[in-house]
Design an enzyme around this catalytic site. Structure first.
Site, PDB file in Angstrom:
ATOM      1  N   GLU A 170      27.064  52.979 -20.931  1.00  0.00           N
ATOM      2  CA  GLU A 170      27.450  53.780 -19.703  1.00  0.00           C
ATOM      3  C   GLU A 170      29.144  53.987 -19.915  1.00  0.00           C
ATOM      4  OE1 GLU A 170      25.980  52.119 -15.945  1.00  0.00           O
ATOM      5  OE2 GLU A 170      24.026  51.760 -16.911  1.00  0.00           O
ATOM      6  N   ASN A 216      24.064  53.165 -25.222  1.00  0.00           N
ATOM      7  CA  ASN A 216      22.931  53.202 -24.203  1.00  0.00           C
ATOM      8  C   ASN A 216      23.525  53.943 -22.774  1.00  0.00           C
ATOM      9  OD1 ASN A 216      20.283  52.592 -23.116  1.00  0.00           O
ATOM     10  ND2 ASN A 216      21.232  51.046 -21.706  1.00  0.00           N
ATOM     11  N   HIS A 258      16.425  56.408 -15.772  1.00  0.00           N
ATOM     12  CA  HIS A 258      16.259  56.348 -14.548  1.00  0.00           C
ATOM     13  C   HIS A 258      16.179  57.623 -13.498  1.00  0.00           C
ATOM     14  CE1 HIS A 258      17.024  51.910 -14.737  1.00  0.00           C
ATOM     15  NE2 HIS A 258      18.088  52.311 -15.477  1.00  0.00           N
ATOM     16  N   GLU A 289      15.239  52.048 -20.102  1.00  0.00           N
ATOM     17  CA  GLU A 289      15.247  51.393 -18.672  1.00  0.00           C
ATOM     18  C   GLU A 289      14.391  52.374 -17.760  1.00  0.00           C
ATOM     19  OE1 GLU A 289      19.181  50.576 -17.263  1.00  0.00           O
ATOM     20  OE2 GLU A 289      19.777  50.026 -19.340  1.00  0.00           O
ATOM     21  N   ASP A 291      12.386  54.074 -15.149  1.00  0.00           N
ATOM     22  CA  ASP A 291      11.606  53.903 -13.665  1.00  0.00           C
ATOM     23  C   ASP A 291      11.690  55.156 -13.150  1.00  0.00           C
ATOM     24  OD1 ASP A 291      14.133  53.554 -12.739  1.00  0.00           O
ATOM     25  OD2 ASP A 291      14.092  51.626 -12.171  1.00  0.00           O
TER      26      ASP A 291
HETATM   27  O1  9MR Z   1      18.524  45.690 -12.720  1.00  0.00           O
HETATM   28  C1  9MR Z   1      19.622  45.190 -12.779  1.00  0.00           C
HETATM   29  C2  9MR Z   1      20.165  44.704 -11.472  1.00  0.00           C
HETATM   30  O2  9MR Z   1      19.404  43.385 -11.397  1.00  0.00           O
HETATM   31  C3  9MR Z   1      21.727  44.229 -11.541  1.00  0.00           C
HETATM   32  O3  9MR Z   1      21.843  43.761 -10.083  1.00  0.00           O
HETATM   33  C4  9MR Z   1      22.312  45.366 -11.724  1.00  0.00           C
HETATM   34  C5  9MR Z   1      23.911  45.150 -11.786  1.00  0.00           C
HETATM   35  O4  9MR Z   1      24.764  46.152 -12.221  1.00  0.00           O
HETATM   36  O5  9MR Z   1      22.155  45.766 -12.859  1.00  0.00           O
HETATM   37  C6  9MR Z   1      20.881  46.320 -13.097  1.00  0.00           C
HETATM   38  O6  9MR Z   1      20.511  46.673 -14.358  1.00  0.00           O
HETATM   39  C7  9MR Z   1      21.290  47.960 -14.925  1.00  0.00           C
HETATM   40  C8  9MR Z   1      21.481  47.705 -16.442  1.00  0.00           C
HETATM   41  O7  9MR Z   1      21.797  46.593 -16.666  1.00  0.00           O
HETATM   42  C9  9MR Z   1      22.328  49.152 -16.897  1.00  0.00           C
HETATM   43  N1  9MR Z   1      21.652  50.542 -16.395  1.00  0.00           N
HETATM   44  C10 9MR Z   1      21.356  50.575 -15.080  1.00  0.00           C
HETATM   45  C11 9MR Z   1      20.681  49.212 -14.581  1.00  0.00           C
HETATM   46  C12 9MR Z   1      20.391  49.582 -13.129  1.00  0.00           C
HETATM   47  O8  9MR Z   1      21.614  49.598 -12.374  1.00  0.00           O
END
Ligand code: 9MR
Length: 397
Positions: A170, A216, A258, A289, A291
């Site tokens: 990101e 990513n 997402h 990722e 969903d």
């Molecule tokens: O799913 C993850 C969540 O449990 C955490 O609180 C969050 C914190 O930033 O990160 C989420 O996972 C992220 C992933 O690492 C990177 N892409 C976006 C995902 C959803 O926010």
């Protein structure tokens, strides 16, 4: 973080159904034709179906179904949080490997590949690091050395056990950020400049010659205007092209996936086209990722089937579009969902005004939803000529 989405121009969706059963068995373990799990069906195409794993759920004695489904349905796993920097090094110099080691060990027991997530990201960075930079006690040269050390330490520890590493996550802004012209955003770009991206890939490669190294990001499922100033997919494409031209060892681009049913989203042809364009650069791709969340309207919360069913159908259609796009591109190596059950999904905790949820392929009671059945059908009714076995690239030097 806001994952907004705009309406995508619609193309006519074309099914990629092909000859059934024409693809040879390609599983790590012997192919069992009666095995109808997602992992077995996907391995007919050499595709790995993955999930993010919530370690609290995986180790909860009261939640055995979670463990069973992780093991039975998925051939690739990603730690949802345990390999992030703040989890690994909560205080400076003291690495806590326990949960990440347990995660990697569980994957090995389950004969699963591991996507390492994540080496460099502006979120979930330890507080000692951001505080040190903010108060001036950590300067630019030291920050760069801290990043090199972190990447080297983590990648070396798991050398040979990670299939794909998300090296940088990101790094690119969104059109709604300021300035709206797309740019490199966040902590690392602000303090080290965009050169940290090439550095990170080189340091990761030095520590593990065998892992596939990925960039990513989200909102890169399809191309838009083609102008890198406002088309994030084009920006990332051009970034990867330029990194390759500089000899940087990047092997792949991960598209997070997402999505939300309230947005227009994409069709399989658009998705396949985007993946083909990354493949033409010589890169692997993956959905990392996936969903597809929905608004939890009053009607949904009251259990009204007229409000729930269209959302479940739309969610399924979006999972299907991304999976069909992936199946159509032989360099799309894996399709990972970001949690597989609404019982353990990050969505309700993050999107609460207005509330959103219903984002995964199993409901809160582990009943497979429409999305599960549709992606299973995609895996079954796919084969040559449109769907061919995956071709994995060799890690780039
Ligand atoms: O799913 C993850 C969540 O449990 C955490 O609180 C969050 C914190 O930033 O990160 C989420 O996972 C992220 C992933 O690492 C990177 N892409 C976006 C995902 C959803 O926010």
């Amino acid at each position: 973080m806001m994952l907004r989405r705009w309406m995508a121009a619609g193309l006519v969706a074309v099914a990629t159904a092909g000859a059934l059963g024409a693809v040879p068995a390609t599983a790590n373990r012997p192919h069992d034709p009666t095995d109808r799990s997602l992992r077995a069906l996907a391995l007919r195409h050499k595709l790995h179906i993955g999930t993010a794993v919530d370690m609290a759920a995986l180790t909860d004695p009261a939640d055995p179904r979670y463990r069973e489904l992780v093991r039975e349905e998925f051939s690739s796993v990603t730690a949802e949080n345990e390999m992030k920097w703040e989890s690994l090094e909560p205080t400076r110099g003291n690495y806590d490997w326990g949960p990440a080691d347990a995660f990697v060990a569980a994957a090995r027991r389950n004969d699963q590949r591991v996507r390492g997530h994540v080496l460099v990201w502006q979120n979930q960075v330890p507080k000692w690091l951001t505080d040190g930079v903010a108060d001036g006690s950590i300067g630019t040269a030291e920050l760069r050395e801290i990043l090199r050390h972190h990447i080297t330490t983590v990648v070396s520890r798991y050398r040979g056990r990670i299939w794909q590493w998300d090296v940088v996550n990101e790094a690119v802004s969104d059109p709604w950020d300021t300035p709206s012209t797309l740019h490199y955003k966040g902590f690392w770009a602000e303090h080290l400049g965009p050169g940290y991206i090439a550095d990170a890939f080189r340091w990761a490669r030095a520590a593990d010659p065998g892992a596939l190294l990925f960039y990513n990001d989200y909102n890169i499922e399809a191309f838009g205007s083609g102008n890198p100033a406002d088309d994030k997919t084009q920006f990332v494409h051009d970034m990867a092209r330029d990194l390759l031209a500089q000899g940087v060892p990047i092997d792949g681009v991960g598209s997070q996936g997402h999505l939300g049913t309230q947005y227009g989203n994409y069709d399989p042809i658009q998705v396949a086209d985007a993946l083909h364009r990354f493949a033409r650069l010589g890169l692997a791709t993956a959905f990392t990722e996936v969903d597809v969340r929905s608004r939890l309207t009053d009607g949904v919360q009251a259990g009204d089937p007229e409000e729930i069913n269209p959302r479940l159908q739309a969610s399924a259609a979006n999972f299907h579009a991304l999976l069909q796009g992936c199946l159509a591109e032989p360099r799309c190596l894996s399709f990972t969902v970001w949690g597989f059950t609404d019982r353990h999904s990050w969505v309700p905790g993050w999107f609460d005004d207005p509330p959103e949820g219903l984002a995964t392929i199993y409901d809160e009671d582990y009943r497979p939803k429409r999305a599960y059945h549709l992606i299973k059908a995609d895996l079954v009714y796919a084969g040559p000529p449109y769907v061919l076995p995956r071709v994995a690239p060799k890690p780039r030097r």
